[in-house]
Design an enzyme around this catalytic site. Structure first.
Site, PDB file in Angstrom:
ATOM      1  CG  ASP A 268      -1.931   0.942   1.388  1.00 37.80           C
ATOM      2  OD1 ASP A 268      -2.537   1.266   0.360  1.00 37.80           O
ATOM      3  OD2 ASP A 268      -2.193   1.404   2.518  1.00 37.80           O
TER       4      ASP A 268
ATOM      5  CG  HIS B  99      -6.574   5.018  -0.818  1.00 36.48           C
ATOM      6  ND1 HIS B  99      -5.394   4.599  -0.280  1.00 36.48           N
ATOM      7  CD2 HIS B  99      -6.676   4.437  -2.029  1.00 36.48           C
ATOM      8  CE1 HIS B  99      -4.783   3.802  -1.138  1.00 36.48           C
ATOM      9  NE2 HIS B  99      -5.543   3.690  -2.211  1.00 36.48           N
TER      10      HIS B  99
ATOM     11  N   GLY C  40     -10.974   4.537   4.108  1.00 35.58           N
ATOM     12  CA  GLY C  40     -12.278   3.900   4.339  1.00 35.58           C
ATOM     13  C   GLY C  40     -12.787   4.051   5.764  1.00 35.58           C
TER      14      GLY C  40
ATOM     15  CG  ASN D 243      -4.185   0.964   8.543  1.00 38.19           C
ATOM     16  OD1 ASN D 243      -4.231   0.299   9.567  1.00 38.19           O
ATOM     17  ND2 ASN D 243      -3.034   1.293   7.987  1.00 38.19           N
TER      18      ASN D 243
HETATM   19  P1  13P Z   1      -7.978   4.623   6.848  1.00 37.96           P
HETATM   20  O1  13P Z   1      -6.841   4.562   7.780  1.00 37.96           O
HETATM   21  O2  13P Z   1      -8.710   5.921   6.894  1.00 37.96           O
HETATM   22  O3  13P Z   1      -8.898   3.472   7.020  1.00 37.96           O
HETATM   23  O4  13P Z   1      -7.388   4.511   5.366  1.00 37.96           O
HETATM   24  C1  13P Z   1      -6.674   3.368   5.005  1.00 37.96           C
HETATM   25  C2  13P Z   1      -6.133   3.454   3.634  1.00 37.96           C
HETATM   26  O5  13P Z   1      -6.674   4.108   2.780  1.00 37.96           O
HETATM   27  C3  13P Z   1      -4.898   2.704   3.347  1.00 37.96           C
HETATM   28  O6  13P Z   1      -4.418   2.951   2.083  1.00 37.96           O
END
Ligand code: 13P
Length: 283
Positions: free
Chosen positions: A80, A206, A208, A230
């Site tokens: 990522d 991204h 999310g 994440n």
């Molecule tokens: P968040 O930490 O807001 O869930 O985003 C995760 C993400 O987009 C990883 O690339």
């Protein structure tokens, strides 16, 4: 195991999105695997540069292979927000299924040049590539401040980037940023239609975490096929460990504490998989 590119394309047809769940510890990884198994859903396990550095690229690839073989699940590994072409090539060589080259810090033409280089390398080896041109801001942490102001990139520019680079997936800015803030992001789902009207590609959300269930569902209806999460996993992990030590301050045995964080991550992932419309029955 299904090929990731096919799983993503089928998601579009079936009105679903595959979750990318980031991890950097074994108990988090175990939680994601447990959720995938219990709901019989494909999952992408994500490692950012920092996460991969801590867990290890080889270790992540080995754990993914073991989990797939033992649990008979569709589990894929994505690097990522990789910013270093050589490191992403290494991830390809070691066995990642997907790489996300985030060249959004580079000038537009340089981003295209580097993304094309990585596309050439990865595609020859059957690895899926995600690209990024609109910088998606924030950090995967919890903040009691308001969200930073979001500037959206023109859809035409994003479409040109997709066309010129030949990427499979685009990290598309629709209003969210990484992390959870005091306020919720304002989401612009119509941008997904606008992009897909110009060019056919697989659209990735991204940031999310913190996006409402109804916004997520609307984005999936419009054509988002992959959603990255994440911060909410990190938060569940931290709270579970914090609570466990608070209740048992004398406990020092990791295998008595870490099943709680594994299960908290598992529950969070399961909740997301349900929202992403991907819980399936085993046949
Ligand atoms: P968040 O930490 O807001 O869930 O985003 C995760 C993400 O987009 C990883 O690339």
């Amino acid at each position: 195991m299904g090929r990731l590119i096919e799983v993503l394309k089928e998601s579009r047809v079936n009105g679903r999105a595959v979750g990318q769940f980031n991890f950097s510890t074994l108990d988090q990884f175990q939680g994601i695997v447990k959720a995938a198994k219990e709901l019989n859903a494909p999952v992408i396990c994500g490692t950012s540069g920092g996460e991969a550095d801590f867990f290890g690229i080889k270790e992540a690839v080995s754990m993914a292979r073991i989990a797939r073989e033992r649990e008979n699940i569709n589990l894929f590994l994505n690097f990522d927000h990789g910013k270093d072409v050589d490191l992403l090539k290494k991830a390809v060589d070691e066995g990642y299924d997907m790489i996300h080259f985030d060249g959004s810090d580079f000038p537009f033409e340089k981003n295209i040049e580097l993304t094309k280089e990585i596309v050439g390398y990865a595609k020859e080896r059957g690895v899926v590539v995600e690209g990024e041109v609109s910088k998606i801001g924030g950090k995967s942490t919890v903040s009691d401040e308001k969200m930073e102001e979001v500037t959206l990139t023109s859809v035409e520019k994003v479409a040109k980037f997709v066309k010129d680079t030949g990427i499979d997936c685009i990290a598309f800015d629709v209003g969210s940023v990484h992390g959870v803030y005091k306020d919720s992001p304002k989401i612009f789902p119509e941008r997904v239609d606008e992009l897909l009207n110009i060019i056919s590609c697989l659209v990735v959300l991204h940031g999310g975490s913190g996006v409402s269930e109804s916004d997520i569902k609307t984005l999936i209806e419009r054509g988002v096929v992959k959603i990255n999460v994440n911060t909410e996993l990190r938060l569940a992990w931290k709270e579970a460990i914090g609570d466990a030590f608070e209740e048992n301050p004398k406990e020092i045995t990791p295998y008595k504490i870490l099943p709680l964080s594994r299960d908290a991550v598992c529950d969070t992932v399961k909740n997301k998989i349900n929202i992403f419309n991907f819980a399936q029955k085993r046949v």
